[in-house]
Write a protein that holds these residues in place. Sequence first.
Motif, PDB file in Angstrom:
ATOM      1  N   SER A  37       0.826  -1.219   0.000  1.00 32.79           N
ATOM      2  CA  SER A  37       0.000   0.000   0.000  1.00 32.79           C
ATOM      3  C   SER A  37       0.858   1.267   0.000  1.00 32.79           C
ATOM      4  O   SER A  37       0.482   2.274  -0.597  1.00 32.79           O
ATOM      5  CB  SER A  37      -0.960   0.006   1.184  1.00 32.79           C
ATOM      6  N   LEU A  40       2.113   1.684  -3.570  1.00 33.99           N
ATOM      7  CA  LEU A  40       1.011   2.129  -4.410  1.00 33.99           C
ATOM      8  C   LEU A  40       0.741   3.621  -4.209  1.00 33.99           C
ATOM      9  O   LEU A  40       0.529   4.361  -5.173  1.00 33.99           O
ATOM     10  CB  LEU A  40      -0.235   1.302  -4.098  1.00 33.99           C
ATOM     11  N   GLU A  48      -2.824  -1.098  -9.654  1.00 29.85           N
ATOM     12  CA  GLU A  48      -2.591  -2.177  -8.688  1.00 29.85           C
ATOM     13  C   GLU A  48      -2.101  -3.439  -9.387  1.00 29.85           C
ATOM     14  O   GLU A  48      -1.187  -4.107  -8.915  1.00 29.85           O
ATOM     15  CB  GLU A  48      -3.867  -2.481  -7.898  1.00 29.85           C
TER      16      GLU A  48
END
Length: 119
Positions: A37, A40, A48
């Motif tokens: 995360s 990202l 993703e």
Amino acid sequence: MNGKIYPCSVSLAMDLIGGKWKTVILYHLKEGPKRYSELLKEMQTVTEMTLSLQLKQLEKDGLVSRKVYGKKPPIRVVYSLTDFGKTFIPTLEAITAWGNQISSQKAEFITANSVNSGV
């Protein structure tokens, strides 16, 4: 390497780190381990699916390690550079310096509030 035959050492290197995202991922892991995360969030324009695929390829090629903490959800997955991956840091720093030189003359970077050209 891994049963593949390459015409030259540049082909081998580009197979390991080539493409739009692999080097960017390695750049973000250079300072230390990160969760999926976090990567990202830092790489705002990657999807993703692309991030997941590129991390798997980097792991397969031995540049990145994936460590899973916990057995029951929520589990925590952390990615980090392997010793082999860390050998790329001097090259990564040279690429970063070159990118900084170019960007100071011609490009813009992504900011938290807008998307411009650049990584």
